[in-house]
Design an enzyme around this catalytic site. Structure first.
Site, PDB file in Angstrom:
ATOM      1  N   GLY A 217      80.547  40.392 -26.242  1.00 35.07           N
ATOM      2  CA  GLY A 217      81.558  40.620 -25.022  1.00 35.07           C
ATOM      3  C   GLY A 217      81.038  39.999 -23.896  1.00 35.07           C
ATOM      4  O   GLY A 217      80.112  39.115 -23.824  1.00 35.07           O
ATOM      5  N   ILE A 218      81.969  40.325 -22.911  1.00 30.55           N
ATOM      6  CA  ILE A 218      81.652  39.700 -21.668  1.00 30.55           C
ATOM      7  C   ILE A 218      80.454  40.323 -20.858  1.00 30.55           C
ATOM      8  O   ILE A 218      80.176  41.496 -21.018  1.00 30.55           O
ATOM      9  CB  ILE A 218      82.898  39.735 -20.816  1.00 30.55           C
ATOM     10  CG1 ILE A 218      83.042  39.046 -19.470  1.00 30.55           C
ATOM     11  CG2 ILE A 218      83.276  41.337 -20.433  1.00 30.55           C
ATOM     12  CD1 ILE A 218      84.597  38.839 -18.916  1.00 30.55           C
ATOM     13  N   GLY A 219      79.833  39.541 -19.786  1.00 27.96           N
ATOM     14  CA  GLY A 219      78.664  40.231 -19.159  1.00 27.96           C
ATOM     15  C   GLY A 219      77.319  39.285 -19.593  1.00 27.96           C
ATOM     16  O   GLY A 219      77.478  38.558 -20.356  1.00 27.96           O
ATOM     17  N   ILE A 221      74.475  40.756 -20.485  1.00 28.41           N
ATOM     18  CA  ILE A 221      73.550  41.163 -21.651  1.00 28.41           C
ATOM     19  C   ILE A 221      74.021  40.403 -23.009  1.00 28.41           C
ATOM     20  O   ILE A 221      73.070  39.858 -23.866  1.00 28.41           O
ATOM     21  CB  ILE A 221      73.811  42.504 -21.969  1.00 28.41           C
ATOM     22  CG1 ILE A 221      73.269  43.657 -20.848  1.00 28.41           C
ATOM     23  CG2 ILE A 221      73.243  43.304 -23.261  1.00 28.41           C
ATOM     24  CD1 ILE A 221      73.630  45.013 -20.855  1.00 28.41           C
ATOM     25  N   GLU A 240      86.082  37.836 -29.775  1.00 26.64           N
ATOM     26  CA  GLU A 240      87.127  37.620 -28.876  1.00 26.64           C
ATOM     27  C   GLU A 240      86.888  36.709 -27.769  1.00 26.64           C
ATOM     28  O   GLU A 240      87.839  35.646 -27.758  1.00 26.64           O
ATOM     29  CB  GLU A 240      87.358  39.076 -27.957  1.00 26.64           C
ATOM     30  CG  GLU A 240      88.265  39.209 -26.822  1.00 26.64           C
ATOM     31  CD  GLU A 240      88.274  40.351 -25.958  1.00 26.64           C
ATOM     32  OE1 GLU A 240      87.723  41.411 -26.624  1.00 26.64           O
ATOM     33  OE2 GLU A 240      88.384  40.381 -24.746  1.00 26.64           O
ATOM     34  N   GLY A 338      89.319  43.816 -25.365  1.00 26.74           N
ATOM     35  CA  GLY A 338      89.134  43.949 -26.757  1.00 26.74           C
ATOM     36  C   GLY A 338      87.988  44.769 -27.013  1.00 26.74           C
ATOM     37  O   GLY A 338      87.604  45.051 -28.358  1.00 26.74           O
TER      38      GLY A 338
HETATM   39  N1  COA Z   1      77.769  53.502 -11.438  1.00 25.36           N
HETATM   40  C1  COA Z   1      78.313  52.650 -10.387  1.00 25.36           C
HETATM   41  N2  COA Z   1      78.192  51.538 -10.426  1.00 25.36           N
HETATM   42  C2  COA Z   1      78.010  50.862 -11.495  1.00 25.36           C
HETATM   43  C3  COA Z   1      77.514  51.460 -12.661  1.00 25.36           C
HETATM   44  C4  COA Z   1      77.446  52.977 -12.554  1.00 25.36           C
HETATM   45  N3  COA Z   1      77.037  53.532 -13.639  1.00 25.36           N
HETATM   46  N4  COA Z   1      77.327  50.448 -13.669  1.00 25.36           N
HETATM   47  C5  COA Z   1      77.461  49.219 -13.101  1.00 25.36           C
HETATM   48  N5  COA Z   1      77.775  49.362 -11.738  1.00 25.36           N
HETATM   49  C6  COA Z   1      78.227  48.263 -10.863  1.00 25.36           C
HETATM   50  C7  COA Z   1      77.148  47.350 -10.674  1.00 25.36           C
HETATM   51  O1  COA Z   1      76.431  47.775  -9.777  1.00 25.36           O
HETATM   52  C8  COA Z   1      77.842  46.282 -10.359  1.00 25.36           C
HETATM   53  O2  COA Z   1      78.595  46.187  -8.759  1.00 25.36           O
HETATM   54  P1  COA Z   1      78.499  45.054  -7.926  1.00 25.36           P
HETATM   55  O3  COA Z   1      79.838  44.011  -8.421  1.00 25.36           O
HETATM   56  O4  COA Z   1      78.869  45.484  -6.808  1.00 25.36           O
HETATM   57  O5  COA Z   1      77.088  44.251  -8.096  1.00 25.36           O
HETATM   58  C9  COA Z   1      79.390  46.481 -11.205  1.00 25.36           C
HETATM   59  O6  COA Z   1      79.209  47.597 -11.491  1.00 25.36           O
HETATM   60  C10 COA Z   1      79.144  45.382 -12.383  1.00 25.36           C
HETATM   61  O7  COA Z   1      78.049  45.901 -13.135  1.00 25.36           O
HETATM   62  P2  COA Z   1      77.292  44.879 -14.142  1.00 25.36           P
HETATM   63  O8  COA Z   1      76.503  45.856 -14.968  1.00 25.36           O
HETATM   64  O9  COA Z   1      76.577  43.749 -13.211  1.00 25.36           O
HETATM   65  O10 COA Z   1      78.576  44.052 -14.938  1.00 25.36           O
HETATM   66  P3  COA Z   1      78.460  43.052 -16.024  1.00 25.36           P
HETATM   67  O11 COA Z   1      78.830  41.851 -15.631  1.00 25.36           O
HETATM   68  O12 COA Z   1      77.308  43.140 -16.883  1.00 25.36           O
HETATM   69  O13 COA Z   1      79.521  43.789 -17.073  1.00 25.36           O
HETATM   70  C11 COA Z   1      81.244  45.508 -17.738  1.00 25.36           C
HETATM   71  C12 COA Z   1      79.766  44.875 -17.422  1.00 25.36           C
HETATM   72  C13 COA Z   1      81.274  46.624 -18.311  1.00 25.36           C
HETATM   73  C14 COA Z   1      81.980  45.527 -16.437  1.00 25.36           C
HETATM   74  C15 COA Z   1      82.076  44.310 -18.371  1.00 25.36           C
HETATM   75  O14 COA Z   1      81.440  44.079 -19.654  1.00 25.36           O
HETATM   76  C16 COA Z   1      83.489  44.876 -18.819  1.00 25.36           C
HETATM   77  O15 COA Z   1      84.141  44.856 -17.782  1.00 25.36           O
HETATM   78  N6  COA Z   1      83.409  45.477 -19.887  1.00 25.36           N
HETATM   79  C17 COA Z   1      84.921  45.756 -20.557  1.00 25.36           C
HETATM   80  C18 COA Z   1      85.674  45.182 -21.248  1.00 25.36           C
HETATM   81  C19 COA Z   1      85.038  44.489 -22.299  1.00 25.36           C
HETATM   82  O16 COA Z   1      83.642  44.793 -22.699  1.00 25.36           O
HETATM   83  N7  COA Z   1      85.868  43.768 -23.022  1.00 25.36           N
HETATM   84  C20 COA Z   1      85.323  43.133 -24.364  1.00 25.36           C
HETATM   85  C21 COA Z   1      84.639  41.933 -24.474  1.00 25.36           C
HETATM   86  S1  COA Z   1      85.206  40.672 -23.640  1.00 25.36           S
END
Ligand code: COA
Length: 442
Positions: A217-219, A221, A240, A338
């Protein structure tokens, strides 16, 4: 007499193209790397002429006036399938609203809500080949489905877009207007994984066997996993989103798609987003097929892959195993996308697994992401009855089929040590896990 080609007949300026859009219409906009920057900028310029135009958008990448500027109030309203940075910014001002969806049904749900009607579709495509076919290039999540339904189809032609194979081809005869705008592509540069991300990537790689098919997925990790898979053989991709880490896996000979049970020998995706390196890799690459989101992300399709491993990322997980990946409490952050589609699909696969990965803390270690209860107002992305495997930098928690008491025990082991007692005590006080023996070690 010179005979004009169908391309010339349909080619207009950006202003002429958006001049065909009327007040009270709905405009579906292609997503992420496939979004049409010229048409969106030109449409903002039509503000004074247009009222009550609804945009359907998904993960907008650039800082568009049409989405961001307060003076767009009353002229344009944004119904969004997956928030990007502009949507997060504008949300408090009320000009955008999230549309809950599972990605493979995003288009279908909208068309049910509108009785199969969309006025305008705007997107991007490559220049046509000698037979008049163009490639939708970076996205086919809902784009082709909408092109077949929209009353007016306008494509922004950009020669920098890679030509992708699969189901991305559209013919000039299916399009009403074409505008040329050969701008650089939007890039999502691959960042080096942090130490924590690498630890998570290492744990996940342990769960991936030779011959598995992956969805990442996105992000940050998912990209970290690639570097730990160097000893694996014959992995496949059915994903996806096609991302940079996958290019490395293919080029290293780790992804061969040789043991795939569905689309043998091919990588399957529904959109691509990354660096120029990725765009160069996917250009006219027959080993990758970009197919419709409705198909690629259908859990029953995902599940036909042998040893399907889906890896997605989350924001919070509670002791019931409910996963929130789309909001920070009441604040909409992204969307379901997704995540649930592929998480469910992987569990339908023989030898498959749905993995949710997250850092154990957020905000510089000040808060735990493993929590007794999700923050009030959180959007549940994966319900507790669908959850499978949770991974943090501290290890792997297998939740599928386990009771809440045992889920909590497994989650505490992968929570940050600073928060383990707090999770246990809160869950007890709230009556989620009242079993006293559990707290005395009995
Ligand atoms: N409480 C408060 N804030 C939190 C938090 C928590 N438990 N966990 C993360 N955050 C904040 C981070 O501090 C960061 O804030 P910032 O933008 O101000 O720095 C923000 O949320 C994003 O967190 P991060 O862990 O850096 O995001 P990422 O780029 O690794 O993406 C998701 C993680 C979950 C946001 C992303 O994967 C997503 O949108 N997923 C949903 C959709 C998906 O998975 N689709 C399928 C694949 S394409």
């Amino acid at each position: 007499m010179e005979i004009s080609s169908p391309y010339q007949e349909k080619q207009v300026s950006l202003q002429e193209a958006v001049g065909r859009i009327r007040s009270n219409q709905t405009v579906c906009v292609a997503m992420a790397g496939a979004e049409p920057p010229g048409l969106l900028a030109a449409l903002a310029g039509e503000r004074d002429r247009l009222h009550n135009v609804t945009l359907w958008t998904c993960l907008p990448m650039r800082a568009y006036d049409i989405l961001l500027k307060p003076e767009m109030e009353g002229h344009f309203f944004n119904e969004n399938w997956f928030y990007g940075a502009p949507d997060r910014k504008v949300h408090p001002e009320g000009r955008v609203s999230y549309t809950p969806n599972n990605l493979h049904l995003a288009a279908a749900d909208k068309l049910i809500a509108t009785k199969n009607h969309v006025d305008v579709f705007i997107g991007t495509a490559t220049p046509p080949d000698k037979r008049g076919f163009m490639s939708l290039s970076l996205g086919n999540v809902y784009e082709k489905e909408m092109i077949t339904v929209a009353d007016l189809v306008i494509l922004e032609i950009n020669e920098n877009l890679p030509w992708t194979f699969g189901d991305t081809q559209v013919h000039i005869s299916d399009v009403d207007l074409l505008v040329e705008n050969h701008v650089p592509l939007v890039e999502l540069p691959a960042e080096a994984p942090s130490e924590v991300e690498q630890a998570i990537g290492g744990h996940i790689a342990e769960l991936i066997e030779d011959g598995s098919t992956l969805q990442l997925g996105i992000g940050g990790i998912p990209n970290a996993i690639a570097s730990f898979l160097t000893n694996r053989k014959d992995l496949g991709l059915h994903t996806e989103m096609f991302v940079d880490g996958m290019v490395d896996l293919y080029e290293a000979g780790i992804v061969t798609n040789r043991r795939k049970t569905l689309h043998h020998g091919k990588m399957i995706a529904t959109f691509a987003l990354g660096s120029q390196k990725l765009y160069d890799f996917i250009d006219r690459n027959v080993s990758l097929e970009i197919l419709r989101g409705r198909y690629v992300n259908d859990p029953y399709v995902v599940g036909q892959n042998y040893k399907m491993i889906s890896v997605n990322t989350a924001i919070q997980v509670d002791v019931l195993g409910q996963v929130c990946s789309q909001s920070i409490g009441t604040r909409q952050f992204s969307g379901t996308g997704g995540q649930l589609d592929t998480h469910r699909g992987a569990q339908l696969s023989e030898g498959g697994r749905g993995i949710i990965a997250l850092r154990s803390t957020a905000k510089n270690g000040t808060i735990s992401t493993i929590v007794p209860t999700l923050a009030p107002g959180s959007g549940v992305t994966v319900p507790s009855q669908d959850v499978d495997t949770i991974v943090t930098e501290f290890g792997v928690a297998e939740l599928r089929g386990r009771c809440v008491r045992d889920r909590m025990a497994a989650l505490i082991k992968v929570a940050h040590p600073n928060f383990r007692d707090w999770i246990r005590e809160e869950a007890h006080t709230l009556g989620i896990v009242p079993d006293k023996r559990f707290y005395t070690g009995g």
